[in-house]
Design an enzyme around this catalytic site. Structure first.
Site, PDB file in Angstrom:
ATOM      1  N   ILE A  83       1.831  -4.076 -49.177  1.00 15.50           N
ATOM      2  CA  ILE A  83       2.956  -3.181 -48.879  1.00 15.50           C
ATOM      3  C   ILE A  83       2.644  -2.298 -47.657  1.00 15.50           C
ATOM      4  O   ILE A  83       1.643  -1.593 -47.654  1.00 15.50           O
ATOM      5  CB  ILE A  83       3.297  -2.321 -50.113  1.00 15.50           C
ATOM      6  CG1 ILE A  83       3.747  -3.251 -51.237  1.00 15.50           C
ATOM      7  CG2 ILE A  83       4.396  -1.325 -49.776  1.00 15.50           C
ATOM      8  CD1 ILE A  83       4.064  -2.566 -52.525  1.00 15.50           C
ATOM      9  N   ASP A 135      -5.208   2.369 -40.874  1.00 19.41           N
ATOM     10  CA  ASP A 135      -4.143   1.604 -40.214  1.00 19.41           C
ATOM     11  C   ASP A 135      -3.107   2.492 -39.534  1.00 19.41           C
ATOM     12  O   ASP A 135      -2.517   2.102 -38.537  1.00 19.41           O
ATOM     13  CB  ASP A 135      -3.427   0.716 -41.249  1.00 19.41           C
ATOM     14  CG  ASP A 135      -3.733  -0.748 -40.986  1.00 19.41           C
ATOM     15  OD1 ASP A 135      -4.683  -1.013 -40.227  1.00 19.41           O
ATOM     16  OD2 ASP A 135      -3.026  -1.616 -41.524  1.00 19.41           O
ATOM     17  N   ASP A 174      33.082  11.996 -18.122  1.00 17.69           N
ATOM     18  CA  ASP A 174      32.904  13.446 -18.090  1.00 17.69           C
ATOM     19  C   ASP A 174      34.149  14.218 -18.508  1.00 17.69           C
ATOM     20  O   ASP A 174      34.067  15.336 -18.959  1.00 17.69           O
ATOM     21  CB  ASP A 174      32.432  13.911 -16.697  1.00 17.69           C
ATOM     22  CG  ASP A 174      33.294  13.343 -15.576  1.00 17.69           C
ATOM     23  OD1 ASP A 174      34.332  12.718 -15.893  1.00 17.69           O
ATOM     24  OD2 ASP A 174      32.950  13.528 -14.402  1.00 17.69           O
ATOM     25  N   ASP A 197      30.681   5.938 -13.667  1.00 18.20           N
ATOM     26  CA  ASP A 197      31.539   6.685 -12.748  1.00 18.20           C
ATOM     27  C   ASP A 197      30.902   6.656 -11.375  1.00 18.20           C
ATOM     28  O   ASP A 197      29.693   6.459 -11.270  1.00 18.20           O
ATOM     29  CB  ASP A 197      31.582   8.156 -13.170  1.00 18.20           C
ATOM     30  CG  ASP A 197      32.539   8.400 -14.305  1.00 18.20           C
ATOM     31  OD1 ASP A 197      33.417   7.568 -14.508  1.00 18.20           O
ATOM     32  OD2 ASP A 197      32.391   9.448 -14.965  1.00 18.20           O
ATOM     33  N   ASP A 240      38.138  11.012 -21.324  1.00 19.31           N
ATOM     34  CA  ASP A 240      37.150   9.933 -21.421  1.00 19.31           C
ATOM     35  C   ASP A 240      36.621   9.769 -22.843  1.00 19.31           C
ATOM     36  O   ASP A 240      35.965   8.771 -23.156  1.00 19.31           O
ATOM     37  CB  ASP A 240      35.946  10.212 -20.502  1.00 19.31           C
ATOM     38  CG  ASP A 240      36.309  10.035 -19.037  1.00 19.31           C
ATOM     39  OD1 ASP A 240      37.243   9.261 -18.776  1.00 19.31           O
ATOM     40  OD2 ASP A 240      35.672  10.658 -18.184  1.00 19.31           O
ATOM     41  N   VAL A 297      -1.227  -3.668 -53.293  1.00 22.47           N
ATOM     42  CA  VAL A 297      -1.621  -2.570 -52.407  1.00 22.47           C
ATOM     43  C   VAL A 297      -1.890  -3.101 -50.997  1.00 22.47           C
ATOM     44  O   VAL A 297      -1.535  -2.461 -49.994  1.00 22.47           O
ATOM     45  CB  VAL A 297      -2.874  -1.872 -52.963  1.00 22.47           C
ATOM     46  CG1 VAL A 297      -3.353  -0.802 -51.995  1.00 22.47           C
ATOM     47  CG2 VAL A 297      -2.551  -1.258 -54.310  1.00 22.47           C
ATOM     48  N   ALA A 298      -2.505  -4.275 -50.917  1.00 22.11           N
ATOM     49  CA  ALA A 298      -2.837  -4.817 -49.594  1.00 22.11           C
ATOM     50  C   ALA A 298      -1.585  -5.177 -48.812  1.00 22.11           C
ATOM     51  O   ALA A 298      -1.560  -5.090 -47.591  1.00 22.11           O
ATOM     52  CB  ALA A 298      -3.710  -6.058 -49.760  1.00 22.11           C
TER      53      ALA A 298
HETATM   54  P1  ATP Z   1      34.910   9.149 -10.823  1.00 22.15           P
HETATM   55  O1  ATP Z   1      35.754   8.594 -11.936  1.00 22.15           O
HETATM   56  O2  ATP Z   1      34.043   8.166 -10.195  1.00 22.15           O
HETATM   57  O3  ATP Z   1      34.231  10.425 -11.158  1.00 22.15           O
HETATM   58  P2  ATP Z   1      36.763  10.558  -9.192  1.00 22.15           P
HETATM   59  O4  ATP Z   1      36.038  11.825  -9.348  1.00 22.15           O
HETATM   60  O5  ATP Z   1      37.188  10.183  -7.825  1.00 22.15           O
HETATM   61  O6  ATP Z   1      35.969   9.337  -9.672  1.00 22.15           O
HETATM   62  P3  ATP Z   1      39.006  11.679 -10.453  1.00 22.15           P
HETATM   63  O7  ATP Z   1      38.344  12.989 -10.550  1.00 22.15           O
HETATM   64  O8  ATP Z   1      39.814  11.177 -11.579  1.00 22.15           O
HETATM   65  O9  ATP Z   1      38.010  10.545 -10.155  1.00 22.15           O
HETATM   66  O10 ATP Z   1      39.912  11.730  -9.145  1.00 22.15           O
HETATM   67  C1  ATP Z   1      40.856  10.739  -8.842  1.00 22.15           C
HETATM   68  C2  ATP Z   1      41.533  11.062  -7.541  1.00 22.15           C
HETATM   69  O11 ATP Z   1      42.257  12.266  -7.661  1.00 22.15           O
HETATM   70  C3  ATP Z   1      40.583  11.288  -6.372  1.00 22.15           C
HETATM   71  O12 ATP Z   1      40.303  10.101  -5.706  1.00 22.15           O
HETATM   72  C4  ATP Z   1      41.312  12.251  -5.500  1.00 22.15           C
HETATM   73  O13 ATP Z   1      42.144  11.565  -4.608  1.00 22.15           O
HETATM   74  C5  ATP Z   1      42.149  13.033  -6.472  1.00 22.15           C
HETATM   75  N1  ATP Z   1      41.533  14.314  -6.788  1.00 22.15           N
HETATM   76  C6  ATP Z   1      40.266  14.539  -7.216  1.00 22.15           C
HETATM   77  N2  ATP Z   1      40.035  15.831  -7.434  1.00 22.15           N
HETATM   78  C7  ATP Z   1      41.196  16.461  -7.147  1.00 22.15           C
HETATM   79  C8  ATP Z   1      41.629  17.820  -7.194  1.00 22.15           C
HETATM   80  N3  ATP Z   1      40.819  18.800  -7.573  1.00 22.15           N
HETATM   81  N4  ATP Z   1      42.896  18.087  -6.836  1.00 22.15           N
HETATM   82  C9  ATP Z   1      43.719  17.106  -6.469  1.00 22.15           C
HETATM   83  N5  ATP Z   1      43.393  15.831  -6.409  1.00 22.15           N
HETATM   84  C10 ATP Z   1      42.150  15.490  -6.729  1.00 22.15           C
END
Ligand code: ATP
Length: 872
Positions: free
Chosen positions: A279, A715, A618, A323, A622, A276-277
């Site tokens: 566990i 305890d 995001d 990112d 990814d 007992v002591a």
């Molecule tokens: P992170 O990965 O740090 O979030 P990020 O947002 O720049 O970086 P992406 O969103 O993949 O990465 O964008 C990559 C590239 O695509 C940008 O650097 C930009 O030149 C181009 N881009 C981003 N958003 C748009 C959009 N809505 N339309 C067209 N080109 C875009």
């Protein structure tokens, strides 16, 4: 059979409209049909949990002891043991229900959201509140939140493997399908739980909750989370092994005693006492509570832990791959530079007459740039002034607004007839619009990608060959902007056929229009967070889709990139073999223009070096990297798919929150260690006293009831309080913990050994002092000293680096409270009517108590002295 009907019919049938339901109607429908959720499996019932506690080895030993005592005629003693066992079972049920409740509330914080149209407004609601007839907007990265009929598909591709078994993405359409079709062929329907991997679309909800296809086929949702973490499992296994070891030890001692001619009953009670002591009965529930409280505190700091093991892993994180956009930066973009060839930096306002764009020859580039930035753009500002969409695109419409251009009028006038959505692999987005009598495709994206797709350029209003000289000039300007940490977008266009349906291959032979560059300032708190991470031995790495020069400029500014660090682009990374990458890995602090596949490679490279790697993400692409990382971190504003693949979600998208979460992870682990050290040292103290008594031929110092009282009552509270300690001063200055190291490492075992011996020795001394009067007083004094020194041990256990005095007694109110409550409980054992139960003789007076208290105080002081020696 909604798939057989056309969209108008379906909308009518469901009593809805393209403007969506009204708020009131939606509420009505929820009341009538319930929430859009799958029923969860019944949680373990209270009775089941209660009975489970009887599987515990300690409980089994106690039941045997109680039985033996009935035979020995000790009925009251036996009754008390049974009562304690029952009370313990009730307490542990209450504790696990509480922990379950707090984990549930945590889960509620990460429920998915859905974009819908209601009252003709785009709004975001919790997916749970969706009703039949709702108009839902889908984009890449969303989970389909309910079953429905597609009413608009812009290259909408969905993976519906979990419903149809088909793993390839299905291109959705709004056309009706007249023939009977199985689910897999219903290309105009979407099904709850499937995943949008590409494009954009709108659907009307036809079924929710248990009426959806997944609701019909899936078993009730198994509440799998709430499973044990590796640490809990290891501790449980350890406790089990310890239990077996202790039983063997007890059996051996019992045998030795009997052979030595001891009487059977007392030999048996000695053996039971040792079991007992030793566990650590409360251990498992204490760890559960500490984890539950810890994750709730983290949630208040915006870090939602989705998988409990992440808490432990977080504490040993040595690399954070983050990112840039939105995590390190504010994601509040503002256009600050505009460039067109041979027509530099003319304000858009110069070319605007009212809401119309003037088509003067000189400004044709600006007119085009203006149109491209507004038409090739999905962002919007709703009637309440709320910005909806990608911040990069919002920056473009804000820039137009600044120049007094009403983007809505232009979008209505030049309607969109086709599009190829943006994706971070291609880094491009295109739309096809009717501009006057012509059909025009606009493409925007990363400058380097756009340049490679252009054959022509606009120069002074004329379309000219996109030659080396123009390319050089554009590259120079792009580099200049990027050097100022600006995010640059390039815009291009081309004339197409009237009935043109765009596809990725068409993003070629474009005419370059110009560039727009925007700032996205770093978050203020990021500077300190990066510094903090560095001090604690954690390397921060920026992984971004943005341009290398932009990324480097920001990385240098916030302290991620040092003078001899390297930056690689995704293309450069592709060129490197694994072994070459391994050689330079530690030096690379920026990866730019990466694809999601690059992210997985980077994580794997760090894992080859046995580093615990956290990775943010995001987008829908990814997800695999998030799963591969030791800690996948999703963004609160990111896609549902990314969140779903992650171990933790940052509600505020903020890098600083990751560092705070690591600090919490380290603290929680430290605190669990403190609780364990506290429990084991106390137990060891008790065992030392018993074993000593056995070999020194002293009477058994403790009764089973006394030991139960200590282990289960006095305890538990301090151990829980220790689990709630604030972070140690300098917790982020400590080196990263080796993830393979056992929680009972050498240092901890040493501490347990020292503290246990100190408690054991003062207890033995107390027994000797008491025995001068009578054996009973000796035992009672041993009991009091053991209990008091274990209670007071709370204070030295609170910190490994500071003495209790320096730490201050009121810095953990729970510890003070726990010690207070325990002392009161201990005093109750001294009340006249309780003395019989706790074997405290009448001869135990104030003088005996003072001696016990002094001995206990000495034991705590000695622990502090040992700590001081160690710190120095
Ligand atoms: P992170 O990965 O740090 O979030 P990020 O947002 O720049 O970086 P992406 O969103 O993949 O990465 O964008 C990559 C590239 O695509 C940008 O650097 C930009 O030149 C181009 N881009 C981003 N958003 C748009 C959009 N809505 N339309 C067209 N080109 C875009």
């Amino acid at each position: 059979m909604f798939y057989k009907k056309n969209t108008q019919e379906v909308i009518k049938l469901l009593n809805s409209s393209l403007n969506g339901l009204s708020k009131e109607e939606a509420e009505e429908r929820i009341k009538k049909y319930g929430y859009n959720e799958l029923k969860e499996k019944e949680k373990s019932s209270v009775i089941k949990l209660f009975l489970e506690t009887f599987k515990d080895p300690l409980v089994i030993i106690l039941l045997i002891a109680a039985l033996v005592q009935v035979f020995l005629g000790e009925v009251i003693e036996s009754g008390i043991i049974l009562a304690v066992v029952t009370l313990n079972a009730i307490l542990s049920v209450v504790q696990s229900k509480k922990a379950e409740g707090s984990l549930d509330s945590l889960k509620k914080l990460s429920i998915p959201y859905t974009k819908v149209i209601r009252d003709n407004e785009k709004i975001t609601i919790s997916s749970r509140e969706l009703v039949v007839g709702d108009i839902v907007l889908l984009e890449a990265g969303d989970y389909v939140p309910a079953d429905g009929r597609v009413i608009e598909s812009q290259s909408l591709k969905i993976v519906e493997g979990m419903i149809t078994g088909e793993s390839e993405p299905i291109l959705k359409t709004e056309e009706e399908i007249p023939l009977d079709s199985p689910l897999g062929d219903q290309k105009n329907m979407v099904f709850s739980g499937s995943m949008v991997v590409y494009g954009r679309g709108i659907f009307i909800v036809t079924n929710t909750g248990m009426n959806t296809e997944v609701g019909k086929i899936a078993d009730l949702l198994d509440n799998a989370e709430g499973k044990q973490t590796p640490l809990q499992q290891k501790l449980d296994e350890f406790s089990k092994k310890l239990g077996i070891g202790i039983c063997l030890l007890s059996a051996m001692i019992f045998a030795v005693q009997v052979i030595r001619g001891g009487d059977l009953a007392s030999s048996f009670m000695f053996a039971i006492a040792i079991a007992v002591a030793a566990i650590p009965e409360a251990l498992s529930s204490i760890v559960t509570i500490v984890l539950a409280v810890g994750t709730n505190t983290m949630a208040k700091k915006q870090a939602i832990v989705r998988k409990l093991p992440a808490v432990e892993t977080l504490g040993s994180t040595s690399v954070i791959c983050t990112d840039k956009t939105g995590t390190l930066t504010q994601n509040k973009m503002t256009v600050v530079e505009v460039y067109t060839y041979e027509n530099k930096n003319i304000s858009l306002a110069d070319n605007v007459e009212g809401n119309e764009v003037a088509a003067t020859k000189n400004s044709i580039q600006d007119r085009c740039l203006n149109l491209a930035s507004i038409l090739c753009n999905d962002s919007d500002v709703n009637n309440e002034g709320i910005e909806i969409g990608d911040p990069t695109e919002i920056a473009l419409i804000n820039y137009a607004a600044l120049n007094k251009i009403d983007y809505k009028i232009l979008r209505d006038k030049y309607i969109r007839i086709g599009e190829i959505p943006f994706d971070s692999d291609r880094k491009l987005m295109s739309t096809v619009n009717k501009v006057d009598d012509e059909t025009i495709m606009f493409t925007k994206g990363a400058p380097d990608v756009i340049f490679s797709r252009c054959k022509y350029a606009l120069s002074n209003g004329e379309v000219v060959e996109f030659d080396d000289e123009i390319l050089r000039e554009y590259k120079q300007i792009n580099e200049d902007f990027s050097n100022q940490a600006l995010r640059v977008l390039a815009f291009a266009t081309k004339k197409v056929e009237d009935d043109f349906i765009p596809s990725i291959e068409d993003e070629n032979e474009l005419t370059l229009i110009g560039l727009m560059a925007m700032i996205d300032p770093p978050r203020e708190e990021v500077y300190d967070a990066v510094k903090n991470a560095k001090n604690s031995g954690i390397k921060t790495i920026m992984i971004t889709g943005d341009h290398k020069t932009t990324a480097m400029a920001i990385a240098k500014d916030i302290g991620i990139m040092e003078s001899d660090d390297l930056a690689l682009t995704g293309a450069e990374l592709d060129e490197l073999s694994d072994s070459k990458l391994d050689k330079i890995l530690e030096k690379v602090s920026v990866y730019a223009r990466v694809s999601p596949e690059n992210k997985i490679r980077i994580v794997r490279a760090w894992q080859r070096k046995d580093k615990v790697c956290a990775m943010t993400g995001d987008g829908v692409n990814d997800a695999p990297a998030l799963k591969q990382a030791d800690i996948g971190i999703g963004m609160g504003s990111g896609t549902e798919v990314a969140k779903d693949s992650s171990d933790m979600v940052l509600m505020d998208d903020n890098f600083a929150t990751i560092v705070k979460a690591v600090e919490s992870g380290r603290t929680i682990y430290d605190n669990i260690k403190k609780s364990i050290t506290y429990l084991f040292s106390g137990n060891l103290g008790g065992i030392i006293a018993i074993v000593f008594a056995l070999f020194a031929n002293l009477p058994n110092p403790f009764t089973t009831i006394q030991l139960l009282f200590i282990n289960l009552v006095t305890d538990s509270l301090p151990a829980i309080a220790l689990g709630l300690e604030k972070p140690e001063k300098g917790v982020m200055n400590m080196p990263v913990r080796d993830s393979k190291e056992s929680i009972l490492d050498k240092e901890t075992l040493k501490t347990i050994g020292i503290r246990g011996s100190i408690i054991g020795i003062v207890t033995i001394i107390a027994q000797y002092i008491g025995m001068k009067s009578s054996p009973e007083l000796g035992c009672a004094m041993a009991f009091l000293t053991l209990t008091l020194s274990r209670i007071l041990q709370t204070f030295p256990s609170r910190s490994n680096t500071q003495t209790a005095l320096k730490l201050g007694f009121n810095t953990n109110k729970y510890a003070l409270g726990a010690v207070g409550v325990c002392l009161v409980m201990l005093f109750t054992t001294l009340l006249p009517f309780m003395r019989g139960i706790f074997a405290i003789p009448v001869s135990f007076g104030l003088d005996s108590f003072v001696i016990c208290a002094v001995l206990a105080l000495i034991s705590s002081l000695m622990m502090e002295v040992v700590k001081l020696i160690k710190i120095k």
